[in-house]
Design a protein around this motif. Structure first.
Motif: not given
Length: 202
Positions: A111-115
């Protein structure tokens, strides 16, 4: 032996070696000075003083060399200790795969990377590369995320994910190893203070 005992043992070994080097150099220098003084008993006082000054200079040089050697030894021991602690840390990260909370950790890394990807890359089409050991954990996100999930086939991918554009030009790495690497400088400084803060400077 646990980590705390290992670090304490490394610290004690370094201190003992440092003290032994300096003590041995002092003994050798004093022995040379004593022998020269005894030999000089038959010489005139002026020549004795000259010889004594020469030996004193030798003693200073020997002690300086011993201190230099001791410092080099301490630096080497520091690096070995730091490398050992870092190796243990990387092994611990790999062991996290067996932790019951690992699925949540992996999803959070994604989620961190996707955001961040959406902030910096917008709608650029991308693939999420994840270890084949972990691909099943993210299965429920495959369709909903808008990314294509690709299993990394070899065994050596660390826990975490990599987002890569379809043309392979852009890549965002968010693995536990990469996060440790970012914190490495601060971690090395902390390890150094814990192990060697009280070792003599001279």
């Amino acid at each position: 032996m646990n980590e705390k005992e290992l670090l304490k043992a490394l610290e004690q070994d370094a201190r003992r070696e440092y003290a032994a080097i300096i003590e041995e150099a002092g003994k050798e220098a004093d022995a040379i000075l004593k022998a020269a003084a005894e030999e000089a008993n038959g010489l005139r006082q002026k020549e004795f003083e000259k010889a004594k000054r020469s030996i004193e200079l030798q003693k200073v040089g020997m002690l300086a060399n011993a201190r230099l050697y001791a410092k080099e030894f301490i630096l080497k021991e520091r690096q070995l200790a730091i490398n050992k602690v870092l190796d243990m840390a990387y092994n611990r990260l790999e062991d996290l795969r067996h932790d019951k909370d690992y699925p949540n950790i992996l999803k959070r890394l994604f989620k961190e990377a996707a955001d961040k990807w959406q902030i910096y890359m917008g709608d650029t089409k991308a693939e999420v590369i994840v270890s084949k050991k972990d691909i099943a954990i993210l299965a429920d996100l495959n369709n909903a995320s808008g990314f294509e999930f690709i299993p990394y086939q070899t065994e050596n991918m660390p826990p975490g994910i990599v987002i890569m554009s379809k043309d392979k030009k852009y890549k965002m790495v968010n693995t536990l190893d990469s996060r440790l690497e970012k914190a490495k400088a601060e971690l090395v400084s902390t390890i150094d203070k814990i192990l060697f803060s009280e070792i003599p400077k001279s």
